[in-house]
Design a protein around this motif. Structure first.
Motif, PDB file in Angstrom:
ATOM      1  N   GLN A  78       0.868  -1.177   0.000  1.00 48.84           N
ATOM      2  CA  GLN A  78       0.000   0.000   0.000  1.00 48.84           C
ATOM      3  C   GLN A  78       0.906   1.227   0.000  1.00 48.84           C
ATOM      4  O   GLN A  78       1.839   1.297   0.785  1.00 48.84           O
ATOM      5  N   VAL A  79       0.648   2.168  -0.877  1.00 52.39           N
ATOM      6  CA  VAL A  79       1.410   3.412  -0.922  1.00 52.39           C
ATOM      7  C   VAL A  79       0.610   4.463  -0.170  1.00 52.39           C
ATOM      8  O   VAL A  79      -0.555   4.713  -0.483  1.00 52.39           O
ATOM      9  N   VAL A  80       1.241   5.043   0.848  1.00 46.18           N
ATOM     10  CA  VAL A  80       0.596   6.064   1.656  1.00 46.18           C
ATOM     11  C   VAL A  80       1.454   7.323   1.584  1.00 46.18           C
ATOM     12  O   VAL A  80       2.645   7.288   1.896  1.00 46.18           O
ATOM     13  N   GLN A  81       0.871   8.403   1.150  1.00 45.96           N
ATOM     14  CA  GLN A  81       1.599   9.668   1.068  1.00 45.96           C
ATOM     15  C   GLN A  81       1.876  10.178   2.472  1.00 45.96           C
ATOM     16  O   GLN A  81       0.958  10.293   3.285  1.00 45.96           O
ATOM     17  N   TYR A  82       3.141  10.448   2.768  1.00 47.82           N
ATOM     18  CA  TYR A  82       3.542  10.880   4.102  1.00 47.82           C
ATOM     19  C   TYR A  82       4.775  11.741   3.981  1.00 47.82           C
ATOM     20  O   TYR A  82       5.673  11.458   3.180  1.00 47.82           O
ATOM     21  N   GLN A  83       4.822  12.800   4.780  1.00 51.63           N
ATOM     22  CA  GLN A  83       5.988  13.677   4.791  1.00 51.63           C
ATOM     23  C   GLN A  83       6.176  14.208   6.198  1.00 51.63           C
ATOM     24  O   GLN A  83       5.205  14.484   6.908  1.00 51.63           O
ATOM     25  N   ALA A  84       7.422  14.334   6.630  1.00 46.82           N
ATOM     26  CA  ALA A  84       7.722  14.884   7.953  1.00 46.82           C
ATOM     27  C   ALA A  84       9.158  15.371   7.982  1.00 46.82           C
ATOM     28  O   ALA A  84       9.997  14.925   7.204  1.00 46.82           O
ATOM     29  N   ASP A  85       9.423  16.276   8.891  1.00 46.95           N
ATOM     30  CA  ASP A  85      10.785  16.706   9.173  1.00 46.95           C
ATOM     31  C   ASP A  85      11.208  16.044  10.477  1.00 46.95           C
ATOM     32  O   ASP A  85      10.413  15.964  11.417  1.00 46.95           O
ATOM     33  N   TYR A  86      12.427  15.571  10.543  1.00 48.03           N
ATOM     34  CA  TYR A  86      12.947  14.915  11.737  1.00 48.03           C
ATOM     35  C   TYR A  86      14.142  15.670  12.274  1.00 48.03           C
ATOM     36  O   TYR A  86      15.004  16.092  11.500  1.00 48.03           O
ATOM     37  N   VAL A  87      14.195  15.833  13.593  1.00 45.58           N
ATOM     38  CA  VAL A  87      15.343  16.428  14.268  1.00 45.58           C
ATOM     39  C   VAL A  87      15.913  15.359  15.190  1.00 45.58           C
ATOM     40  O   VAL A  87      15.183  14.745  15.965  1.00 45.58           O
ATOM     41  N   PHE A  88      17.220  15.125  15.079  1.00 40.00           N
ATOM     42  CA  PHE A  88      17.889  14.119  15.888  1.00 40.00           C
ATOM     43  C   PHE A  88      18.689  14.826  16.976  1.00 40.00           C
ATOM     44  O   PHE A  88      19.533  15.663  16.684  1.00 40.00           O
ATOM     45  N   TRP A  89      18.415  14.452  18.230  1.00 41.50           N
ATOM     46  CA  TRP A  89      19.046  15.090  19.379  1.00 41.50           C
ATOM     47  C   TRP A  89      20.039  14.143  20.040  1.00 41.50           C
ATOM     48  O   TRP A  89      19.811  12.950  20.136  1.00 41.50           O
ATOM     49  N   THR A  90      21.143  14.719  20.482  1.00 41.09           N
ATOM     50  CA  THR A  90      22.117  13.954  21.257  1.00 41.09           C
ATOM     51  C   THR A  90      22.307  14.633  22.605  1.00 41.09           C
ATOM     52  O   THR A  90      22.199  15.855  22.727  1.00 41.09           O
TER      53      THR A  90
END
Length: 52
Positions: free
Chosen positions: A38-50
């Motif tokens: 199944q193709v689901v349209q999805y978009q997000a920005d990710y921030v990686f914290w240390t």
């Protein structure tokens, strides 16, 4: 927490921002459609914290 060495080494938290889409497919998950894609349209920005 991430373990071992690699791109995620030291990452302690992942924050997801500005999400768009991602609605679950309209087809139920059954044994008849097992393995179907199944193709689901999805978009997000990710921030990686240390931690420092």
């Amino acid at each position: 927490p991430a373990e071992g060495k690699g791109a995620m080494q030291g990452v302690s938290y992942i924050q997801r921002l500005a999400t768009r889409g991602g609605v679950a497919p309209s087809v139920d998950c059954t044994t008849q459609n097992k393995g179907a894609r199944q193709v689901v349209q999805y978009q997000a920005d990710y921030v990686f914290w240390t931690a420092k």
